[in-house]
Design a protein around this motif. Structure first.
Motif, PDB file in Angstrom:
ATOM      1  N   CYS A   1       0.783  -0.532  -0.579  1.00 47.44           N
ATOM      2  CA  CYS A   1       0.106   0.401   0.141  1.00 47.44           C
ATOM      3  C   CYS A   1       1.046   0.671  -0.177  1.00 47.44           C
ATOM      4  CB  CYS A   1      -1.208   0.120   0.987  1.00 47.44           C
ATOM      5  SG  CYS A   1      -2.125  -1.411   1.158  1.00 47.44           S
ATOM      6  N   TRP A   2       2.218   1.812   0.638  1.00 53.14           N
ATOM      7  CA  TRP A   2       2.585   2.570   0.384  1.00 53.14           C
ATOM      8  C   TRP A   2       3.409   2.347  -0.392  1.00 53.14           C
ATOM      9  CZ3 TRP A   2       2.152   6.171   4.001  1.00 53.14           C
ATOM     10  CH2 TRP A   2       1.577   5.825   5.007  1.00 53.14           C
ATOM     11  N   GLU A   3       4.010   1.482  -1.073  1.00 48.14           N
ATOM     12  CA  GLU A   3       4.724   1.824  -2.191  1.00 48.14           C
ATOM     13  C   GLU A   3       3.257   2.874  -3.126  1.00 48.14           C
ATOM     14  OE1 GLU A   3       6.044  -2.493  -3.644  1.00 48.14           O
ATOM     15  OE2 GLU A   3       6.684  -2.439  -2.101  1.00 48.14           O
ATOM     16  N   VAL A   4       2.329   2.109  -3.155  1.00 46.38           N
ATOM     17  CA  VAL A   4       1.162   2.643  -4.168  1.00 46.38           C
ATOM     18  C   VAL A   4       0.802   3.785  -3.891  1.00 46.38           C
ATOM     19  CG1 VAL A   4      -0.683   2.735  -4.894  1.00 46.38           C
ATOM     20  CG2 VAL A   4       0.285   0.974  -5.004  1.00 46.38           C
ATOM     21  N   ILE A   5       1.130   4.459  -2.506  1.00 45.47           N
ATOM     22  CA  ILE A   5       0.737   5.779  -1.777  1.00 45.47           C
ATOM     23  C   ILE A   5       2.098   6.825  -2.381  1.00 45.47           C
ATOM     24  CG2 ILE A   5       0.183   7.009  -0.174  1.00 45.47           C
ATOM     25  CD1 ILE A   5      -1.586   4.523   0.879  1.00 45.47           C
ATOM     26  N   ASP A   6       3.224   5.677  -2.074  1.00 42.27           N
ATOM     27  CA  ASP A   6       4.303   6.920  -2.223  1.00 42.27           C
ATOM     28  C   ASP A   6       4.466   7.316  -3.433  1.00 42.27           C
ATOM     29  OD1 ASP A   6       5.292   7.513   0.634  1.00 42.27           O
ATOM     30  OD2 ASP A   6       6.671   5.287   0.014  1.00 42.27           O
ATOM     31  N   ALA A   7       4.095   6.514  -4.800  1.00 41.62           N
ATOM     32  CA  ALA A   7       4.545   6.507  -5.672  1.00 41.62           C
ATOM     33  C   ALA A   7       3.134   7.008  -6.530  1.00 41.62           C
ATOM     34  CB  ALA A   7       4.654   5.080  -7.011  1.00 41.62           C
ATOM     35  N   GLN A   8       1.860   7.429  -6.065  1.00 37.91           N
ATOM     36  CA  GLN A   8       0.932   7.870  -6.801  1.00 37.91           C
ATOM     37  C   GLN A   8       0.335   8.527  -6.485  1.00 37.91           C
ATOM     38  OE1 GLN A   8      -1.345   3.834  -9.244  1.00 37.91           O
ATOM     39  NE2 GLN A   8      -0.434   5.220 -11.121  1.00 37.91           N
ATOM     40  N   ALA A   9       0.668   9.703  -5.514  1.00 39.99           N
ATOM     41  CA  ALA A   9       0.609   9.803  -3.701  1.00 39.99           C
ATOM     42  C   ALA A   9      -0.866  10.875  -4.111  1.00 39.99           C
ATOM     43  CB  ALA A   9       1.715  10.653  -3.521  1.00 39.99           C
ATOM     44  N   GLU A  10      -0.524  11.711  -5.098  1.00 43.68           N
ATOM     45  CA  GLU A  10      -1.478  12.742  -5.995  1.00 43.68           C
ATOM     46  C   GLU A  10      -2.856  11.768  -6.296  1.00 43.68           C
ATOM     47  OE1 GLU A  10      -0.847  15.849  -8.944  1.00 43.68           O
ATOM     48  OE2 GLU A  10       0.960  16.657  -7.346  1.00 43.68           O
ATOM     49  N   LEU A  11      -2.943  10.956  -6.689  1.00 43.17           N
ATOM     50  CA  LEU A  11      -3.937  10.169  -7.098  1.00 43.17           C
ATOM     51  C   LEU A  11      -5.050   9.254  -5.820  1.00 43.17           C
ATOM     52  CD1 LEU A  11      -2.907   8.122 -10.883  1.00 43.17           C
ATOM     53  CD2 LEU A  11      -4.769  10.073 -10.623  1.00 43.17           C
ATOM     54  N   ALA A  12      -3.986   8.466  -5.345  1.00 41.24           N
ATOM     55  CA  ALA A  12      -4.666   8.073  -4.037  1.00 41.24           C
ATOM     56  C   ALA A  12      -4.757   9.143  -2.866  1.00 41.24           C
ATOM     57  CB  ALA A  12      -3.226   7.438  -3.248  1.00 41.24           C
ATOM     58  N   LEU A  13      -4.440  10.470  -2.745  1.00 40.78           N
ATOM     59  CA  LEU A  13      -4.682  11.385  -1.948  1.00 40.78           C
ATOM     60  C   LEU A  13      -6.626  12.486  -2.812  1.00 40.78           C
ATOM     61  CD1 LEU A  13      -1.404  13.458  -1.289  1.00 40.78           C
ATOM     62  CD2 LEU A  13      -2.831  11.862   0.973  1.00 40.78           C
TER      63      LEU A  13
END
Length: 522
Positions: free
Chosen positions: A244-256
């Motif tokens: 989950c952290w890997e995805v949130i870090d790399a695609q942070a703006e989409l996740a937020l």
């Protein structure tokens, strides 16, 4: 006499049709009967049945598929799928006499008992008040499948109850768990997998829990990463948390910006706002926090006011690195949001402009973000002797990776005869479906360096699948091009394979051409 002979012949014919193992058992059995008739009787040796994988019309994942052990020697075309479908909605008794003879394996016969009132010795009232469902169970089968059920029914503190209430588990999730216990079949759906994981954890069914985690990992994306992060911490699943952290870090703006971000708990919000490697502009982080605060006010039945938004954010507000925003973002966004006090707004403006900076409660050090990696596929480049021309044609290459990565953009060659500006339309596809594209400009200084062109958001790339990278360039036709291309490149811990693409209409291939670099996060 004729009738007796005919009967004997029929019996003999039936005996000859039996498999050798059964005939041998029959012979042994008859011998034992003769020798022990004086002792009052004999017992046949137990027959061991081999569990056979069922073949159903609709392909379903079996536990044996996800966690393979020994491959069965035979397979059966008999199916109990009709009973599965019937029993999911209502409890059916088996009307046919000798129904046991219809199914050759113990698993098939157990599957018939799934959600069936026949011989049920316990019932569960599952679900919250107003949404309950009464489900039958068989204590022996349940105890074999779960240590919790074993303790519940056969332990020292076992209670002999005919009905057990389970208000904290969703009926659909409980049924999915029962289906695994009875049928050895794992049937997961995106909308119930978290609830099924909760049930599997509660009743200690580890293989089903592992299957749920695998399902979540494969379906992980920026849209659900924040919610799954919250749940993975609750369920104590460190591998899922890391993914989950890997995805949130790399695609942070989409996740937020996803709807799921507003559904996380306060503790998860704090952990995301503290994240040093969050790859997002700080104004996006600020706006996401305000969106979360608005939904949290609704959850707490508070009026949607600026004061209440700040109240529910609490100390988490100071985890947003407002002083690191671009001045325009602060002046047009955070400063006019009303969430900051006048003193805070004034101090942050002074932080931007004054030589002597005031002390701030906000973190004033910019996040590190992620460092992009570059996979270069050419060993050399050329110019002048054989110029690379464009004229609106497409340069394209296919690639595959052995680990999940996030493609942020491409590195492209520029002009070979002095500085020039290029317009680049970049595109990333999988099996013809466009996953990401962008139209932007970049400046070439006339050197043989590569120049980065970025997608708006990094694109998630799954392992062992070929993707197509394409670019259409418009600008100075005389440019550098790559030579001595490699079919496989090791970049850090990621192995990238390249192959030619049928979309390429300008000569780019594995050996030479454009798109010399893939820029990615891993």
């Amino acid at each position: 006499m004729v009738d007796d002979k005919e009967k004997n012949m029929k019996c003999l014919t039936f005996f000859l049709m039996l498999p050798e193992t059964v005939k041998n058992r029959s012979k042994k059995s008859s011998k034992k009967t003769n020798t022990s008739s004086s002792s009052g009787g004999s017992k046949l040796p137990p027959v061991c049945y081999e569990i056979i994988t069922l073949k159903t019309k609709k392909k379903k994942k079996m536990a044996a598929d996800i966690f393979p052990r020994k491959k069965p020697a035979n397979s059966s075309s008999t199916t109990v799928q009709q009973y599965h479908q019937q029993n999911l909605s209502n409890n059916n008794l088996i009307p046919a006499p000798n129904w046991q003879g219809l199914y050759p394996t113990i698993r098939e016969r157990n599957a018939v008992m799934f959600n069936n009132d026949l011989m049920a010795d316990v019932h569960f009232v599952v679900g919250p008040p107003g949404g309950t469902q009464r489900l039958p169970g068989h204590k022996y089968v349940l105890a074999v499948g779960s240590s919790v059920f074993h303790a519940m029914f056969y332990g020292e503190l076992a209670e002999d109850k005919d009905e057990i209430r389970i208000p904290d588990v969703e009926p659909a999730a409980f049924l999915a768990m029962l289906k695994y216990i009875y049928c050895d079949e794992i049937d997961l759906a995106a909308d119930t997998v978290l609830a099924t994981l909760y049930a599997a954890k509660k009743y200690i069914v580890p293989h089903l829990a592992r299957a749920c985690v695998n399902f979540l990992e494969t379906s992980l994306s920026a849209k659900n990463a924040c919610v799954l992060l919250s749940q993975s911490c609750l369920f104590e699943e460190p591998d899922l948390t890391q993914r989950c952290w890997e995805v949130i870090d790399a695609q942070a703006e989409l996740a937020l910006k996803s709807e799921g971000f507003c559904d996380i708990d306060f503790q998860t919000l704090e952990s995301i706002l503290r994240r040093e490697t969050l790859n997002a502009k700080e104004i996006v982080v600020f706006e996401a926090a305000l969106n979360w605060a608005e939904v949290e006010c609704q959850r707490q039945d508070l009026a949607l006011s600026i004061e209440n938004k700040r109240k529910v954010l609490g100390k988490a507000l100071y985890l947003i690195r407002i002083p690191t925003m671009a001045l325009d973002d602060f002046a047009n966004g955070a400063a006019q949001s009303g969430v900051l006090t006048l003193n805070e707004t004034n101090d942050i403006f002074l932080w931007y402009t004054a030589a002597k900076k005031p002390e701030l409660q906000f973190v004033s050090k910019a996040r590190k973000g992620l460092v992009p990696q570059r996979c270069h596929r050419f060993q050399s480049c050329a110019y002048r002797s054989n110029q690379w021309r464009y004229r609106g044609r497409c340069d394209s290459i296919q690639f595959a990776v052995d680990k999940r990565v996030f493609i942020a953009g491409f590195g492209l060659y520029g002009s070979s005869c002095g500085s020039a500006e290029y317009s680049a339309k970049i595109e990333l596809k999988r099996q013809g479906v466009v996953l990401g594209q962008n139209l932007s400009k970049y400046f070439s200084d006339g050197s043989s360096n590569t120049f980065p062109v970025w997608f708006e958001y990094p694109v998630q790339i799954e392992p062992d699948t070929f993707y197509t990278a394409s670019v259409v360039l418009d600008g100075n036709e005389l440019s550098y091009f790559g030579q001595e291309g490699m079919t496989e490149v090791q970049c850090g811990k990621v192995t990238v394979q390249f192959q030619c693409s049928s979309d390429s209409t300008n000569g780019t291939g594995v050996q030479g051409g454009q798109i010399p670099e893939l820029i990615f996060y891993a």
